[in-house]
Design an enzyme around this catalytic site. Sequence first.
Site, short mmCIF file in Angstrom:
data_model
loop_
_atom_site.label_atom_id
_atom_site.label_comp_id
_atom_site.label_asym_id
_atom_site.label_seq_id
_atom_site.Cartn_x
_atom_site.Cartn_y
_atom_site.Cartn_z
N GLY A 87 0.84 -1.19 0.00
CA GLY A 87 0.00 0.00 0.00
C GLY A 87 0.88 1.24 0.00
O GLY A 87 2.00 1.22 -0.49
N CYS A 88 0.38 2.30 0.59
CA CYS A 88 1.12 3.56 0.64
C CYS A 88 2.44 3.37 1.38
O CYS A 88 2.46 2.84 2.49
CB CYS A 88 0.27 4.61 1.36
SG CYS A 88 1.16 6.16 1.64
N PHE A 89 3.53 3.80 0.78
CA PHE A 89 4.82 3.58 1.42
C PHE A 89 4.99 4.35 2.72
O PHE A 89 5.78 3.94 3.57
CB PHE A 89 6.01 3.80 0.48
CG PHE A 89 6.04 5.04 -0.38
CD1 PHE A 89 5.47 6.25 0.00
CD2 PHE A 89 6.68 4.98 -1.60
CE1 PHE A 89 5.54 7.37 -0.82
CE2 PHE A 89 6.77 6.10 -2.43
CZ PHE A 89 6.20 7.29 -2.03
N TRP A 90 4.25 5.42 2.93
CA TRP A 90 4.35 6.15 4.20
C TRP A 90 3.99 5.25 5.36
O TRP A 90 4.63 5.27 6.41
CB TRP A 90 3.43 7.36 4.22
CG TRP A 90 3.66 8.39 3.18
CD1 TRP A 90 4.78 8.60 2.43
CD2 TRP A 90 2.72 9.38 2.77
NE1 TRP A 90 4.60 9.65 1.58
CE2 TRP A 90 3.33 10.16 1.77
CE3 TRP A 90 1.42 9.68 3.15
CZ2 TRP A 90 2.69 11.22 1.16
CZ3 TRP A 90 0.78 10.75 2.54
CH2 TRP A 90 1.41 11.51 1.55
#
Length: 177
Positions: free
Chosen positions: A9-12
């Site tokens: 998913g979102c790398f953050w």
Amino acid sequence: MERATFGGGCFWCVEAALEALDGVESVTSGYAGGHTENPTYEEVCSGRTGHAEVVQVEYDPADIAYEDLLEVFFTIHDPTTKDREGPDVGSQYRSAIYAHDDEQLETAEAFAAELENEGLYEGIVTEIEPLETFYEAEEYHQNYFEKNPNDAYCSMHAAPKVEKVREKFGPDATAEH
């Protein structure tokens, strides 16, 4: 030091969760698995580069095993949803493990198969393949959660993942793993 590369998913969110682990020296957000050289965030977000948002983890295998990283990785995202994690939809958010060598590739494949055999997940869609190239994301994406803890997206999506990792895998955790 060794490296592992994961997309969940979102790398953050993945970056923030993995940074909470003892033995992890650094986590770098980036892109992998696509066909465009040196992609930008905007290009990856378009879904036309073939890349996934990933993180590259530098870790000390004397302090944390690759299998432990896999356990955390599978815990912090849903490996059964194709091209989606939470509110993020598109191939750039796919579940992926990019192996740095044959041993990682075999270990990741066996780990995912065991999760299915144990009935922990049904229909794992995690892409498991050799890492060809890792492109580091722009500087403003690095340590994003740490720099932007009050960002609404981070509060809603990254913070719960970080807390889950600290509770389940932190030094005071009582969970069996």
